[in-house]
Design a protein around this motif. Sequence first.
Motif, mmCIF file in Angstrom:
data_model
loop_
_atom_site.group_PDB
_atom_site.id
_atom_site.type_symbol
_atom_site.label_atom_id
_atom_site.label_comp_id
_atom_site.label_asym_id
_atom_site.label_seq_id
_atom_site.Cartn_x
_atom_site.Cartn_y
_atom_site.Cartn_z
ATOM 1 N N ALA A 1 0.794 -1.112 -0.089
ATOM 2 C CA ALA A 1 -0.040 0.042 0.149
ATOM 3 C C ALA A 1 0.797 1.089 0.049
ATOM 4 O O ALA A 1 0.501 2.420 -0.457
ATOM 5 C CB ALA A 1 -0.915 0.045 1.237
ATOM 6 N N PHE A 2 2.093 1.298 0.323
ATOM 7 C CA PHE A 2 2.867 2.488 0.474
ATOM 8 C C PHE A 2 4.322 2.079 0.638
ATOM 9 O O PHE A 2 4.752 0.799 0.638
ATOM 10 C CB PHE A 2 2.656 3.368 1.733
ATOM 11 C CG PHE A 2 2.709 2.596 3.070
ATOM 12 C CD1 PHE A 2 3.881 2.507 3.803
ATOM 13 C CD2 PHE A 2 1.701 1.785 3.581
ATOM 14 C CE1 PHE A 2 4.207 2.058 5.059
ATOM 15 C CE2 PHE A 2 2.058 1.022 4.862
ATOM 16 C CZ PHE A 2 3.036 1.175 5.385
ATOM 17 N N GLY A 3 5.186 2.827 0.429
ATOM 18 C CA GLY A 3 6.732 2.596 0.458
ATOM 19 C C GLY A 3 7.259 2.454 -0.801
ATOM 20 O O GLY A 3 6.706 2.597 -1.755
ATOM 21 N N TYR A 4 8.448 2.299 -0.799
ATOM 22 C CA TYR A 4 9.380 2.114 -1.840
ATOM 23 C C TYR A 4 10.659 1.222 -1.536
ATOM 24 O O TYR A 4 11.467 1.372 -0.513
ATOM 25 C CB TYR A 4 9.868 3.433 -2.454
ATOM 26 C CG TYR A 4 10.864 3.246 -3.577
ATOM 27 C CD1 TYR A 4 10.339 3.035 -4.892
ATOM 28 C CD2 TYR A 4 12.284 3.469 -3.246
ATOM 29 C CE1 TYR A 4 11.336 2.982 -6.143
ATOM 30 C CE2 TYR A 4 13.143 3.409 -4.629
ATOM 31 C CZ TYR A 4 12.684 3.029 -5.789
ATOM 32 O OH TYR A 4 13.486 2.787 -6.704
ATOM 33 N N VAL A 5 10.873 0.253 -2.360
ATOM 34 C CA VAL A 5 12.212 -0.649 -2.317
ATOM 35 C C VAL A 5 13.252 -0.289 -3.657
ATOM 36 O O VAL A 5 12.565 -0.521 -4.606
ATOM 37 C CB VAL A 5 11.777 -2.069 -2.146
ATOM 38 C CG1 VAL A 5 12.950 -2.994 -2.111
ATOM 39 C CG2 VAL A 5 10.899 -2.247 -0.858
ATOM 40 N N PRO A 6 14.462 0.012 -3.044
ATOM 41 C CA PRO A 6 15.199 0.293 -4.153
ATOM 42 C C PRO A 6 15.515 -0.866 -5.057
ATOM 43 O O PRO A 6 15.292 -1.923 -4.529
ATOM 44 C CB PRO A 6 16.685 0.860 -3.531
ATOM 45 C CG PRO A 6 16.354 0.532 -2.118
ATOM 46 C CD PRO A 6 14.922 0.267 -1.927
ATOM 47 N N LEU A 7 15.977 -0.807 -6.271
ATOM 48 C CA LEU A 7 16.235 -1.890 -7.137
ATOM 49 C C LEU A 7 17.411 -2.716 -6.479
ATOM 50 O O LEU A 7 17.436 -4.136 -6.804
ATOM 51 C CB LEU A 7 16.823 -1.378 -8.507
ATOM 52 C CG LEU A 7 17.052 -2.407 -9.649
ATOM 53 C CD1 LEU A 7 15.742 -3.270 -9.890
ATOM 54 C CD2 LEU A 7 17.442 -1.597 -11.029
ATOM 55 N N SER A 8 18.489 -2.273 -5.694
ATOM 56 C CA SER A 8 19.366 -3.116 -5.286
ATOM 57 C C SER A 8 19.041 -4.024 -4.127
ATOM 58 O O SER A 8 19.710 -5.082 -4.052
ATOM 59 C CB SER A 8 20.316 -1.974 -4.550
ATOM 60 O OG SER A 8 19.635 -1.438 -3.511
ATOM 61 N N GLU A 9 17.792 -3.852 -3.824
ATOM 62 C CA GLU A 9 17.214 -5.007 -2.835
ATOM 63 C C GLU A 9 16.474 -6.091 -3.485
ATOM 64 O O GLU A 9 15.940 -7.099 -2.989
ATOM 65 C CB GLU A 9 16.288 -4.443 -1.738
ATOM 66 C CG GLU A 9 17.085 -3.255 -0.908
ATOM 67 C CD GLU A 9 16.408 -2.829 0.088
ATOM 68 O OE1 GLU A 9 15.416 -3.444 0.499
ATOM 69 O OE2 GLU A 9 16.655 -1.850 1.133
ATOM 70 N N GLY A 10 16.384 -5.902 -5.064
ATOM 71 C CA GLY A 10 15.634 -7.016 -5.721
ATOM 72 C C GLY A 10 14.741 -6.693 -6.742
ATOM 73 O O GLY A 10 14.027 -5.545 -6.400
#
Length: 313
Positions: free
Chosen positions: A164-173
């Motif tokens: 529902a929210f947030g962001y995960v950088p590409l470096s984490e998968g």
Amino acid sequence: MLRYGGRRLLAAVPLLLIVPFLIFVLIDLAPGDPAVVLAGENPTPERLAAIRENLRLDDNVFVRYVDWVGGVLHGDLGMSFLSNQSVTELISRRMATTMSLVLFAMVIAVLVGGLLGVVAAIRPGGVIDRAVNVVASIAIAIPAFWFGLVLVSLFAVSNQIFPAFGYVPLSEGVVPWLQHLVLPGIALALLPAAEVTLQLRSALGKVLESDYILNAEARGLSKSSVMFKHALKNACIPVVTVLGFRVSEVLGGAVTIEIIYGMPGLGSLAVDSVQNHDIPVLLGFVLFTTIVVVLVNLLVDISYGYFNPKVRS
């Protein structure tokens, strides 16, 4: 082609100078005082005067603009009034989030809009064509923030398919990165996808009725060859123009979408800088977005030379 691109790039240089200057003037005319925000509650006049002198807020707007341009030419965008951090560092830290969202949205817009536009143009006036036109027209009228809230309610709250929210950088998968981009990316891609659909359907319909297309069909060329080798290339010029204009809209829409989905991007940074009168951060954001828009318009101009060789001369 390189000479053509160089001329267009030089023509864009004045824009990089004019836009920040207009922001300087608007900030100077806007109500509010950054010194009051920084001084805290019940500041003394001496405290306000010291802050204004330290930040050079009493200098003439032209003097401050010239100093800022000098710093930019040396790679220095200044320091944030609130956090006392480098503006370059703040923008670099959040740039990946916003650019990932914008690129994902534009890819979705091109794929979906291109597919629907081609399908609608194959049989003009048919059931599919009319259905695509109705859906695209409705999509243009839907605000991105409202559509984003609907997507959250359906696919993150009622059915926990995507975050529902947030962001995960590409470096984490790649998979977590895509999962956090799907809902905001679709919400942001709704308007450009609809416009690409309508524009491509209109342009492709006219191209398919031209004499050289009829001649190619009379020579026995396959429908796929006529569509993708001859017709689609000539119909792409107005579509590419629309996409160039929509990049600036998507960048602006990313501000709202990032707030809705709690994404730590440039949009939330820009909103905070406006609310807190953090002038250096706001100017850095404006410069970044202006550079992005100029580069996209340059790519659009260069693509004209590919689609239509006459433009190169």
